[in-house]
Design a protein around this motif. Structure first.
Motif, PDB file in Angstrom:
ATOM      1  N   ALA A 131      11.099  16.651 -58.927  1.00 43.57           N
ATOM      2  CA  ALA A 131      11.036  17.363 -57.649  1.00 43.57           C
ATOM      3  C   ALA A 131      11.263  16.375 -56.493  1.00 43.57           C
ATOM      4  CB  ALA A 131       9.690  18.069 -57.499  1.00 43.57           C
ATOM      5  N   LEU A 132      10.668  15.182 -56.580  1.00 43.22           N
ATOM      6  CA  LEU A 132      10.874  14.160 -55.557  1.00 43.22           C
ATOM      7  C   LEU A 132      12.347  13.755 -55.507  1.00 43.22           C
ATOM      8  CD1 LEU A 132       9.811  12.145 -53.454  1.00 43.22           C
ATOM      9  CD2 LEU A 132       9.351  10.557 -55.345  1.00 43.22           C
ATOM     10  N   GLU A 133      12.936  13.564 -56.673  1.00 45.15           N
ATOM     11  CA  GLU A 133      14.348  13.190 -56.737  1.00 45.15           C
ATOM     12  C   GLU A 133      15.226  14.286 -56.124  1.00 45.15           C
ATOM     13  OE1 GLU A 133      17.684  12.279 -60.143  1.00 45.15           O
ATOM     14  OE2 GLU A 133      15.627  11.593 -60.521  1.00 45.15           O
ATOM     15  N   ALA A 134      14.927  15.541 -56.434  1.00 43.04           N
ATOM     16  CA  ALA A 134      15.702  16.658 -55.874  1.00 43.04           C
ATOM     17  C   ALA A 134      15.554  16.700 -54.354  1.00 43.04           C
ATOM     18  CB  ALA A 134      15.239  17.976 -56.495  1.00 43.04           C
ATOM     19  N   ARG A 135      14.351  16.438 -53.865  1.00 44.25           N
ATOM     20  CA  ARG A 135      14.123  16.431 -52.416  1.00 44.25           C
ATOM     21  C   ARG A 135      14.895  15.309 -51.732  1.00 44.25           C
ATOM     22  NH1 ARG A 135       9.540  17.140 -48.814  1.00 44.25           N
ATOM     23  NH2 ARG A 135      10.460  16.899 -46.748  1.00 44.25           N
ATOM     24  N   ILE A 136      14.917  14.135 -52.356  1.00 45.95           N
ATOM     25  CA  ILE A 136      15.654  12.996 -51.798  1.00 45.95           C
ATOM     26  C   ILE A 136      17.153  13.320 -51.767  1.00 45.95           C
ATOM     27  CG2 ILE A 136      16.330  10.596 -52.233  1.00 45.95           C
ATOM     28  CD1 ILE A 136      13.540  10.826 -51.036  1.00 45.95           C
ATOM     29  N   ARG A 137      17.655  13.922 -52.840  1.00 49.85           N
ATOM     30  CA  ARG A 137      19.076  14.306 -52.872  1.00 49.85           C
ATOM     31  C   ARG A 137      19.389  15.333 -51.767  1.00 49.85           C
ATOM     32  NH1 ARG A 137      21.818  12.617 -57.421  1.00 49.85           N
ATOM     33  NH2 ARG A 137      20.507  11.929 -59.144  1.00 49.85           N
ATOM     34  N   LEU A 138      18.496  16.291 -51.601  1.00 52.93           N
ATOM     35  CA  LEU A 138      18.680  17.313 -50.567  1.00 52.93           C
ATOM     36  C   LEU A 138      18.674  16.677 -49.175  1.00 52.93           C
ATOM     37  CD1 LEU A 138      18.880  20.372 -49.925  1.00 52.93           C
ATOM     38  CD2 LEU A 138      16.385  20.353 -49.733  1.00 52.93           C
ATOM     39  N   GLU A 139      17.763  15.743 -48.944  1.00 53.50           N
ATOM     40  CA  GLU A 139      17.686  15.067 -47.647  1.00 53.50           C
ATOM     41  C   GLU A 139      18.946  14.222 -47.408  1.00 53.50           C
ATOM     42  OE1 GLU A 139      15.672  15.878 -45.473  1.00 53.50           O
ATOM     43  OE2 GLU A 139      13.815  16.508 -46.415  1.00 53.50           O
ATOM     44  N   ALA A 140      19.450  13.564 -48.446  1.00 54.87           N
ATOM     45  CA  ALA A 140      20.666  12.759 -48.311  1.00 54.87           C
ATOM     46  C   ALA A 140      21.857  13.655 -47.964  1.00 54.87           C
ATOM     47  CB  ALA A 140      20.948  11.989 -49.601  1.00 54.87           C
ATOM     48  N   LYS A 141      21.935  14.793 -48.610  1.00 48.65           N
ATOM     49  CA  LYS A 141      23.021  15.743 -48.317  1.00 48.65           C
ATOM     50  C   LYS A 141      22.917  16.223 -46.864  1.00 48.65           C
ATOM     51  CE  LYS A 141      25.036  20.098 -49.754  1.00 48.65           C
ATOM     52  NZ  LYS A 141      24.881  21.331 -50.480  1.00 48.65           N
ATOM     53  N   PRO A 169      16.461   6.213 -62.314  1.00 48.17           N
ATOM     54  CA  PRO A 169      17.745   5.689 -62.799  1.00 48.17           C
ATOM     55  C   PRO A 169      18.946   6.399 -62.143  1.00 48.17           C
ATOM     56  CG  PRO A 169      16.304   6.273 -64.643  1.00 48.17           C
ATOM     57  CD  PRO A 169      15.641   6.758 -63.386  1.00 48.17           C
ATOM     58  N   GLY A 170      19.822   5.593 -61.541  1.00 45.56           N
ATOM     59  CA  GLY A 170      21.071   6.098 -60.986  1.00 45.56           C
ATOM     60  C   GLY A 170      20.959   6.866 -59.682  1.00 45.56           C
ATOM     61  N   LEU A 171      19.744   7.063 -59.169  1.00 48.24           N
ATOM     62  CA  LEU A 171      19.585   7.871 -57.958  1.00 48.24           C
ATOM     63  C   LEU A 171      20.231   7.196 -56.751  1.00 48.24           C
ATOM     64  CD1 LEU A 171      18.531  10.308 -56.447  1.00 48.24           C
ATOM     65  CD2 LEU A 171      16.311   9.159 -56.240  1.00 48.24           C
ATOM     66  N   MET A 172      19.939   5.918 -56.536  1.00 45.83           N
ATOM     67  CA  MET A 172      20.473   5.232 -55.360  1.00 45.83           C
ATOM     68  C   MET A 172      22.007   5.210 -55.397  1.00 45.83           C
ATOM     69  SD  MET A 172      19.352   1.613 -53.822  1.00 45.83           S
ATOM     70  CE  MET A 172      19.730   1.193 -52.164  1.00 45.83           C
ATOM     71  N   GLU A 173      22.585   4.919 -56.546  1.00 46.04           N
ATOM     72  CA  GLU A 173      24.041   4.891 -56.678  1.00 46.04           C
ATOM     73  C   GLU A 173      24.632   6.276 -56.434  1.00 46.04           C
ATOM     74  OE1 GLU A 173      21.915   3.747 -59.014  1.00 46.04           O
ATOM     75  OE2 GLU A 173      22.184   1.585 -58.756  1.00 46.04           O
ATOM     76  N   SER A 174      23.960   7.294 -56.933  1.00 50.86           N
ATOM     77  CA  SER A 174      24.427   8.670 -56.746  1.00 50.86           C
ATOM     78  C   SER A 174      24.421   9.054 -55.263  1.00 50.86           C
ATOM     79  CB  SER A 174      23.546   9.629 -57.548  1.00 50.86           C
ATOM     80  OG  SER A 174      23.866  10.960 -57.253  1.00 50.86           O
ATOM     81  N   LEU A 175      23.364   8.671 -54.559  1.00 46.70           N
ATOM     82  CA  LEU A 175      23.282   8.981 -53.121  1.00 46.70           C
ATOM     83  C   LEU A 175      24.415   8.303 -52.356  1.00 46.70           C
ATOM     84  CD1 LEU A 175      19.436   8.684 -52.503  1.00 46.70           C
ATOM     85  CD2 LEU A 175      20.771  10.755 -52.907  1.00 46.70           C
ATOM     86  N   GLN A 176      24.698   7.062 -52.726  1.00 44.73           N
ATOM     87  CA  GLN A 176      25.774   6.332 -52.056  1.00 44.73           C
ATOM     88  C   GLN A 176      27.140   6.937 -52.390  1.00 44.73           C
ATOM     89  OE1 GLN A 176      24.899   2.362 -53.432  1.00 44.73           O
ATOM     90  NE2 GLN A 176      23.707   1.894 -51.600  1.00 44.73           N
ATOM     91  N   ARG A 177      27.355   7.260 -53.630  1.00 37.21           N
ATOM     92  CA  ARG A 177      28.640   7.784 -54.070  1.00 37.21           C
ATOM     93  C   ARG A 177      28.876   9.207 -53.562  1.00 37.21           C
ATOM     94  NH1 ARG A 177      27.687   7.451 -59.126  1.00 37.21           N
ATOM     95  NH2 ARG A 177      26.962   9.585 -59.304  1.00 37.21           N
ATOM     96  N   ASP A 178      27.886  10.082 -53.736  1.00 37.51           N
ATOM     97  CA  ASP A 178      28.071  11.507 -53.433  1.00 37.51           C
ATOM     98  C   ASP A 178      27.899  11.844 -51.951  1.00 37.51           C
ATOM     99  OD1 ASP A 178      28.386  11.761 -56.163  1.00 37.51           O
ATOM    100  OD2 ASP A 178      26.325  12.461 -56.512  1.00 37.51           O
TER     101      ASP A 178
END
Length: 186
Positions: free
Chosen positions: A34-44, A77-86
């Motif tokens: 859930a934290l990871e999903a929230r971080i992805r949503l905030e990055a978007k 794992p892979g979250l920071m790279e995903s945020l940068q890439r996506d």
């Protein structure tokens, strides 16, 4: 402009800490996701709201205000790279935000110097072109000056020839010379 947005997903992080404190691995994993999903949503959200190259950089910074939250997000794992890439969003925490900003500032200064250097080379190229034209004009002036000097030399030669021929002629008294050559001054 460099977009920076602070995000405080404290509730998600606190739920994760509680599940870890209760030693509930299933709930801890759910809270981590859930934290990871929230971080992805905030990055978007940051990317959609703030990224507008060339008015902004083509990336943004998401500031996470506590070291624990920052460390937990980095641990995924892979979250920071995903945020940068996506989403072109880089994470920063309290201890590395200043270092990141200083590094970016040095990069921007270097880029500005490179741009100015390019402008200087363009100006130098234009000056070189003009200098070539200036050299052509100087050649013309030198040639014209040489022509004048040659003409003066010829006039001096003619004057010398006349003076040699006139040496044998007696000079007239001043009054008589003025009478014969009106407008001559004494």
């Amino acid at each position: 402009w460099l977009p920076i947005d602070a995000k405080f997903p404290n509730e998600d992080y606190e739920r994760l800490l509680e599940a870890q404190g209760r030693a509930d691995p299933v709930q801890a994993e759910l809270c981590a996701k859930a934290l990871e999903a929230r971080i992805r949503l905030e990055a978007k959200s940051i990317a959609e709201k703030y990224l507008e190259p060339p008015h902004t950089t083509d990336f943004a910074v998401m500031f996470l205000p506590t070291e624990g939250l920052y460390a937990e997000v980095l641990r995924r794992p892979g979250l920071m790279e995903s945020l940068q890439r996506d989403h072109r969003v880089t994470l920063a925490g309290p201890t590395n935000l200043m270092a990141m900003l200083n590094a970016l500032q040095m990069g921007f200064r270097t880029l500005a110097l490179e741009k100015r250097s390019s402008e200087v080379w363009q100006v130098l190229g234009a000056v070189k072109t003009e200098f070539g034209k200036f050299g052509d004009v100087l050649d013309k002036v030198r040639n014209q000056t040489q022509t004048v000097l040659n003409t003066l030399d010829q006039a001096q030669t003619r004057s010398n020839v006349m003076n040699r021929a006139l040496r044998q002629v007696d000079a007239l008294p001043e009054a008589q010379a003025q009478a014969l050559l009106p407008g001559s001054e004494p």
